[in-house]
Each structure stands twice: as structure tokens, then as C-alpha cells.
Design an enzyme around this catalytic site. Structure first.
Site, mmCIF file in Angstrom:
data_model
loop_
_atom_site.group_PDB
_atom_site.id
_atom_site.type_symbol
_atom_site.label_atom_id
_atom_site.label_comp_id
_atom_site.label_asym_id
_atom_site.label_seq_id
_atom_site.Cartn_x
_atom_site.Cartn_y
_atom_site.Cartn_z
ATOM 1 N N GLY A 397 0.930 -1.037 0.007
ATOM 2 C CA GLY A 397 -0.105 -0.178 -0.105
ATOM 3 C C GLY A 397 0.758 1.235 0.021
ATOM 4 O O GLY A 397 0.660 2.047 -0.681
ATOM 5 N N ASP A 620 -0.590 0.068 13.146
ATOM 6 C CA ASP A 620 -0.262 -1.277 12.487
ATOM 7 C C ASP A 620 -0.018 -2.226 13.560
ATOM 8 O O ASP A 620 0.275 -3.437 13.123
ATOM 9 C CB ASP A 620 1.225 -0.916 11.550
ATOM 10 C CG ASP A 620 0.814 -0.602 10.188
ATOM 11 O OD1 ASP A 620 -0.246 -0.625 9.799
ATOM 12 O OD2 ASP A 620 1.778 -0.220 9.536
ATOM 13 N N ARG A 700 0.729 -9.179 9.049
ATOM 14 C CA ARG A 700 0.608 -8.590 10.556
ATOM 15 C C ARG A 700 -0.478 -9.657 11.119
ATOM 16 O O ARG A 700 -0.230 -9.806 12.263
ATOM 17 C CB ARG A 700 0.297 -7.360 10.807
ATOM 18 C CG ARG A 700 1.333 -6.368 10.153
ATOM 19 C CD ARG A 700 1.347 -4.901 10.784
ATOM 20 N NE ARG A 700 2.131 -4.224 9.938
ATOM 21 C CZ ARG A 700 3.451 -4.097 9.983
ATOM 22 N NH1 ARG A 700 4.098 -4.729 10.486
ATOM 23 N NH2 ARG A 700 3.951 -3.137 9.082
#
Ligand code: NAP
Length: 746
Positions: A397, A620, A700
Site C-alpha cells: 500500500g 499497524d 501482521r
């Protein structure tokens, strides 16, 4: 593969004989028969080995057939149905291949009334050629093409399913849609172009100088008129069969033709150029959207982790890989700077490598990476060259959004594509402000998703933009376009987000002003090559921090971690939850603050309401923090984090699904999550049950569930873990060294 006892084709020309070829080649039927008007067709079909028997009367063909395919001109449908109705088996699948669907359904209703056979499923293969007849058929005619089925309310699902399998056996992609929708879509995408081709050829053919025109016809006319060589009878039938939708498409075309005529007539150069460029960008999209480079290939790659229940302590001193955000920017800014940039600690993960490759594709000489070292020979602000192919941003991204800014300002056109996950992420958030600056940028996909097409040679103007969401990627994309824009470009952010772009632009000698939450720069300057030391990535460190915080007697030290204040939310939140964390040896490297972080498992965490001002600073790290919250005592509530739903996956829903599968009581909310922590003070027994969980190819998520394995009572299996390499290629190695037992499978 589906299997039929007897397949009967009524009509065996291009389409029917191609399907018969598939059925024979794949042995999908015991017996194949056909009925056509001419005996010659039947004899030829027999000689070609396509049918066992041929009949001039369709009644003879359909007796005892379990599949009847009408492969004849749509106008003939009703007459044939009247004939064959009494002879159809009760459980027959009755389908057709006609280019229009409304009139086929009306014909069936005229014959069967409201008592349509449940096996009746109309269909239309979107494949063909301008040749007709049994000899024109090809076994691979439908391969990699779409077939539209238009099941009716009366259609049985088993029939739809078996027909789908049949077309899939022809290597086609099957789509289901409504009858009206089919006719409307096809009127615009197939029928109108054919009508225009016939019409243009007719217009030119009736001129006095027609021979010259055809003799000297340029490629454009040849390409455009190719489809006018199709069967006139068939198109005559189609134009009447789909009259309403075609007339409306013709009206739309007429209006657009008037618009373009008016622009030429009134010498409106700017508007004409705008219209042509828009069309060109839309066409490019189309091309890449429909090209063979499909995102599916990558989606099918799948790997899994299994985590065995914890036996050892979780401890050690580690250097996690370089910061992803800083690695990306070091390549981008080094490439457009004058002179050489030397980078150390570069993250050799797939995301940052996608950025590196993109700049190589645009003619920048880059040496490395070699053990984190990269040398970039900058080409200056106007030295990038067209790649000559779509730039593949993989899963990243950051790459696609920041490059949107840079590429908007180049003299050449570009296209950016991505993998399955990136192709679902929203890009309008960056495209919109760039358009305000004058960029010609188009996103595609159902909701403004990649690929992105950019038309070059636009004069950008500086703007002020109030960011509607806290997004460092959008902020950075705008500021980067601003480097080439006329005047000042400024951005106001609702919450402070990562400021790596601002810091690194300054390190490259560019003046960037930060006044409160307003960041600005003036276009037209230059960047000068420099040396960049990439700090260890706090986002990667977060998995080890959480792992240590939830495991008894753990003791983990993470060296030289970037502690940029816009990134330290995870430390603050863990501290708030009572974790035993110490930040030591703070220093500055390459304009970024770094420190060593030590974290120990000495006490049970407690649930908290996460302060909203920390949300952008830990965005994140939330998947890992949800694991920490599950092990905490009491409830943890997160709000103001809707952004998580549009990351590499919907990180709220995907985490809720996985945590619930692992025995955690948690609820997704529109902008966050509520987790009932299962921890009890002083009790270090397992929190999670063993489970099979999906990471949805989100790195993640995969690493967060791996860390949860430290407190699981049984084996945890995580699917779709191959993307871990995008940000943390050494994750399993370091985690196993620390004491986790991960096996990689696939
Ligand atoms: P084709 O090659 O001309 O074949 C038509 C077949 O139908 C021939 O076998 C013909 O028999 C038979 N036939 C014609 N009129 C008939 C009638 N009144 N009664 C009984 N049989 C009759 O046509 P095609 O290209 O295969 O097209 C068949 C269907 O597919 C059409 O509905 C068309 O809309 C649809 N379709 C065509 C394309 C394309 O590109 N061509 C693409 C998608 C869908 P004879 O052999 O005895 O002449």
C-alpha cells in the site's frame, strides 16, 4: 468433471460445435447427438468425430437427453421449443448459448407458460469469432473467456451447478447475472460496437471513392471494422431481439457524438484533450484489468504456520529488520535526488523490494540490496523514464499510494498493479486530492481499487488539502506530488500520523514546514543524495514486545528500534496496560530517533480503554495488541480505528474471527473492538485454545496469531502466511530463536 448420458445440440455451428469438441475431448458424455437444418452439417460433424448421431428433426435428438443445448440463432428458439417440448425428459438440463437472453426467456414462457422446466438455465458464452459453421468451432474457443448464466427463479440449483461445471471444463469463467442486466450490459459492450462497425463500413462503402478508402484503409479502420465481417443474419436477429437496450445504448452514443462534435466545432482544445485523455486512461485500465496478469495467481499461493504449545521461556536480544516505511522512502527519494544515496539497514522484504524494482523499471541504477546495503544513483527530479510495462506494487500500500503522487507529476503515462490483497484496497483517497492538483489518475475495481492508471505531462498546481482520515500514505502521496507542483502544497491532518516523509525530505535537503498539524512545502526544488541508516522497525518489534508481555519470565531486548514519536503508540499502550518495558540508549540515526527496548513478562496485563489519540500512532500494531488484550485481566475497548478495516485485510473482522476460534470473547464494532481479556493476576496458564485460523494473507495478522501461540493450550495453525516475508523475512527464524516453536509448511 460433470458427466452426461446423452447431450443433444440443436444447431451445431461455431458455438455448438466448439462445446461439442470440449465434451468429446474431455469425455463428458456417453452419447452426443445433434439436429441441424442441413444434412451436410450433420455429416461433417460425424466425420469430425463431434457427434454419434445426427437428425434433421430435433424431436429425435432430444429424446432421453439429460442435456439439451440450443445453439442456433435466437429467433429460432420458440419454434424449436414448441417442437421438442413433449419429448423433453423430466430432469433434463435445457440451456442455450444465445447472445440475448430476454427474448429467449420470453420464447420459453410462451411455450411453457409459468411451468418452466426446472432444468432451464439460459446461458451466453462471451467468446466467438466472425466465422460460422461446424468447421469454424475450436476446442479452446471458451478458454479464459467468460460465460454468463442467467438462472431464473424456476431454475434448480443442481442444474445451475452442473452447467457451471460444464463451462468450467471448457476452461471458461462462469458468471451468473439477471436476464435484464445481461441484456443491458451486452447492449453496450457488444451489440453497440457491432452496430457501429456495420454502420461505419456501410457509410464508407456507399461513398463514390469507396475503393480508394478500402485500399488505403489505415490500421484503425481495419481494426474497428473487423467485427463487421460477422454473420449479418445473426446480428439482424440480435438487434431486434435486444431492441430496447440497444436503442438506449444508441441514444447514449448519439449524445456523446454530439458532445465531441461540438468540442471540435467550437475549437475547445482543452475540453477535447480532457475527454480524449480520460478515455485513454479508462482504456488502459481496461486492458490491465482484463489482461492475463490476474491477481488470482498470487492469491492461490498459500503457506501455513503451525505453532506448538509453548515449552520454553521467550527470551533473547534481537535486531529486527529495518523499518519498512523508511526503507520505501529511502529508495524513492534517493531515486529522484541528484547524486548518490547510500542506505544501510534496508528491509529486504517483498514490499520494499517492490518499490526498489519499480524505480529500476523506471531507469534508475540501483546496486543491492546486499545485507541491507543499497546504493542509489539518483536521476534528479526529471530523470525518471517510462517503465514500458505496468509497475507491480505487489502487496504494498505504501508503494502504490506514494508512487501515485510521484507518477502524477511525470512526463509519461504509467500503470500500477498489485496482488490480490492490494487490489482490494481503497485508492480513491489518494486519487481524489491528486486530481484536485491536476493529475489525470484513474482507479478501477468496484470501489476505486487498483490498478491505477496515470496520464503523464500534466501541469500540477499546489493545493491545500484537509485530510479526511489520518493516513500517512495519503499525506505523503500529496506532498510528493507537491514537489513538482506550482506553488505551495499543504496538508492538514486530523491526528498526527507518521512523519517519515517530512523527516526524510529534510534529510535530502528539501524544505518542509510543519506548523501544528499543517505540513507544507513549495514545489520546484531539488533533493540531494545522502546517507540513510534505516532504524529497526517498531512494527516488527511489536510482535516480540507483545510476546514477552504475555509470557511468564520472558526477557526480550530489541536493539536500535526506531522510536519516531509518530510510531510509539504500541509502547505507550503496553505501558498503559501495565507491561514491564524499559526504553534505553536513545540516540538519533539518519534523522530518526532510535533506542533499545527491553520488555519482560513479570506481571499480568490489564484491560484498558485505548486512548483515541494513540490510535494513529499504533495503527499497524493493533493485531498484536489484540493478542495482548486477550491475555489481559478485564475488558479492552478500542474505538476510532475504522482505518483498520481497509488495511491488507479487514483487520478488525479477521482478528475477531481468529480470536473467537481461539476461545476469546470479543466483538467487532464499526470502528474498533471489545475484548474480554481472560488473564488473571499471577496466573500464566494458557489463554488460547488450539485452532485453525485464517490470516487472509495479511502478514501482521499471521504474526499476531503466531505470537498468541505462546499462550495456547494446543497447536495453532495459521493459513496464508506467505505474506510475512513482505515486512519481516526473518520472523520465524528469530521467533524460534526466542523460544516459540513455529513450523512453516508449504
Ligand atoms: P452458426 O455458426 O451460424 O451456427 C448456427 C447453427 O444453427 C447451424 O448449425 C445452423 O444449421 C443452425 N440453425 C440456423 N437456423 C436454424 C433454424 N431456424 N432452426 C434450426 N437450426 C438452425 O452460429 P453460431 O455462431 O454458432 O451462433 C449460434 C448461437 O450462438 C446464436 O444464438 C448466437 O447468438 C450465439 N453466439 C454467437 C457468437 C458468435 O460469435 N458467433 C458468440 C456468442 C453467442 P445449419 O448448419 O444447418 O445451417
Amino acid at each position: 468433471m460433470p458427466r452426461f448420458k446423452k447431450v443433444a445440440f440443436i444447431g451445431l455451428g461455431l458455438i455448438g460445435s466448439s462445446l461439442a469438441r470440449v465434451i468429446q475431448a474431455r469425455s463428458l458424455a456417453d452419447h452426443v447427438v445433434a439436429s441441424t437444418r442441413s444434412i451436410q452439417t450433420l455429416n461433417d460433424a460425424k466425420a469430425l468425430g463431434l457427434i454419434h448421431e445426427g437428425y434433421s428433426n430435433p424431436i429425435d435428438a432430444v429424446r432421453d437427453a439429460d442435456l439439451v443445448v440450443l445453439a442456433l440463432p435466437v429467433q429460432a428458439t420458440e419454434k424449436v421449443l414448441v417442437q421438442i417440448k413433449p419429448y423433453l425428459s423430466k430432469d433434463v438440463i435445457l440451456t442455450d448459448v444465445g447472445s440475448t437472453k430476454g427474448n429467449v426467456v420470453r420464447a420459453a414462457q410462451a411455450v411453457f407458460g409459468s411451468d418452466l422446466p426446472i432444468g432451464f438455465v439460459p446461458g451466453h458464452p462471451i467468446a466467438g469469432s466472425e466465422h460460422t459453421g461446424v468447421h469454424a468451432g475450436k476446442v479452446d474457443l471458451f478458454a479464459h473467456h467468460k460465460v454468463i448464466l442467467t438462472p431464473l427463479d424456476s431454475s434448480a440449483s443442481w442444474a445451475v451447478q452442473k452447467l457451471t461445471q460444464l463451462w468450467q471444463a471448457a476452461d471458461a469463467e462462469v458468471i451468473c447475472m439477471g436476464v435484464d442486466q445481461h441484456d443491458e450490459v451486452l447492449a453496450h459492450t457488444s451489440h453497440l460496437p457491432h452496430l457501429m462497425a456495420f454502420n461505419l463500413v456501410e457509410q464508407l462503402a456507399s461513398r463514390q471513392d469507396n475503393l480508394d478508402i478500402f485500399r488505403y484503409a489505415a490500421g484503425g479502420f481495419r481494426d474497428f471494422s473487423r467485427i463487421a465481417a460477422s454473420d449479418p443474419q445473426m446480428w439482424h436477429d440480435i438487434f431486434f431481439a435486444n431492441k430496447t437496450a440497444i436503442l438506449s445504448a444508441v441514444d447514449g452514443f448519439e449524445a456523446q457524438l454530439k458532445t465531441i462534435r461540438h468540442l471540435i466545432d467550437t475549437d475547445n482544445s482543452q475540453a477535447l484533450m480532457g475527454l480524449l485523455k480520460n478515455a485513454q486512461a479508462a482504456r488502459q485500465h481496461f486492458n490491465y484489468m482484463l489482461s492475463k496478469h490476474t491477481v488470482m495467481e498470487k492469491e492461490q499461493v498459500t503457506q501455513k504456520f503451525t505453532i506448538l504449545p509453548q515449552k520454553h521461556r521467550f527470551q533473547g536480544t534481537f535486531s529486527v529488520p529495518g523499518d519498512k516505511s523508511v526503507s520505501h522512502r529511502s529508495i524513492m527519494f534517493g531515486a529522484i535526488a541528484e547524486g548518490t544515496t547510500h542506505v544501510t539497514g534496508f528491509l529486504e522484504g517483498e514490499d520494499a523490494l517492490a518499490t526498489l524494482q519499480a524505480f529500476k523499471d523506471m531507469g534508475v541504477k540501483i546496486e543491492g540490496p546486499n545485507q541491507g546495503e543499497v546504493t542509489i544513483h539518483g536521476v534528479g527530479m526529471s530523470g525518471l523514464k517510462p517503465a514500458g510495462k505496468p509497475l507491480d506494487m505487489g502487496n504494498s500500500g505504501t508503494s502504490i499510494r506514494l508512487l501515485s503522487g510521484i507518477l502524477s507529476a511525470q512526463q509519461f503515462d504509467s500503470v500500477m498493479i498489485g496482488d490480490a490483497s492490494l487490489s482490494k484496497r481503497p485508492m480513491e483517497r489518494i486519487a481524489k486530492p491528486l486530481r484536485l492538483m491536476g493529475a489525470q489518475i484513474q482507479t478501477t475495481g468496484e470501489r476505486g481499487t487498483p490498478p491505477i492508471s496515470l496520464v503523464g505531462a500534466q501541469a500540477l498546481k499546489g493545493i491545500h488539502y484537509d485530510l479526511p482520515m489520518a493516513s500517512a500514505q495519503v499525506k505523503s502521496g500529496i506532498l510528493l506530488a507537491g514537489l513538482w507542483a506550482e506553488g505551495e502544497t499543504s496538508v492538514t491532518e486530523p491526528e498526527p500520523t507518521r512523519d517519515h516523509t517530512e523527516r526524510m525530505l529534510r534529510a535530502f535537503g528539501y524544505d518542509v514546514k510543519t506548523e501544528g498539524n499543517r505540513i507544507s512545502l513549495i514545489g520546484g526544488g531539488r533533493l540531494v543524495g545522502t546517507n540513510i541508516q534505516v532504524p529497526s522497525d517498531i512494527s516488527s518489534a511489536a510482535f516480540f514486545m507483545v510476546g514477552a508481555a504475555i509470557t511468564e519470565d520472558s526477557d526480550i531486548t530489541l536493539e536500535a528500534v526506531g522510536i519516531n514519536p509518530t510510531r510509539t503508540g504500541v509502547i505507550e499502550i503496553l505501558k498503559h496496560m501495565g507491561a514491564d518495558i524499559a526504553v534505553a540508549n536513545e540516540r538519533i540515526a539518519g534523522g530518526e530517533p532510535i533506542a533499545d527496548i527491553r520488555i519482560r513478562g513479570t506481571r499480568t496485563l490489564r484491560g484498558i480503554h485505548i486512548p483515541e489519540d494513540q490510535v494513529p500512532l499504533a495503527i499497524d500494531e493493533f493485531p498484536a495488541l489484540f493478542v495482548a488484550a486477550s491475555c489481559a485481566e478485564g475488558k479492552t475497548v478500542l474505538t476510532g480505528a475504522a482505518e483498520l478495516r481497509v488495511k491488507e485485510s479487514d483487520r478488525i473482522q479477521v482478528m475477531v474471527d481468529g480470536l473467537q476460534a481461539m476461545g476469546i470473547d470479543c466483538t467487532a464494532t464499526p470502528d474498533g473492538i471489545i475484548i474480554e481479556g481472560k488473564g488473571k493476576s499471577g496466573d500464566w496458564s494458557p489463554i488460547f485454545t488450539g485452532a485453525d485460523v485464517e490470516s487472509h494473507h495479511d502478514h501482521r495478522i499471521a504474526m499476531s496469531f503466531s505470537i498468541a501461540g505462546l499462550r495456547a493450550s494446543d497447536v495453532v495453525t495459521i493459513h496464508g502466511t506467505e505474506t510475512v516475508a513482505t515486512s519481516f523475512p526473518t520472523f520465524t527464524q528469530l521467533a524460534n530463536e526466542a523460544g516459540l516453536a513455529i513450523q512453516t509448511i508449504g
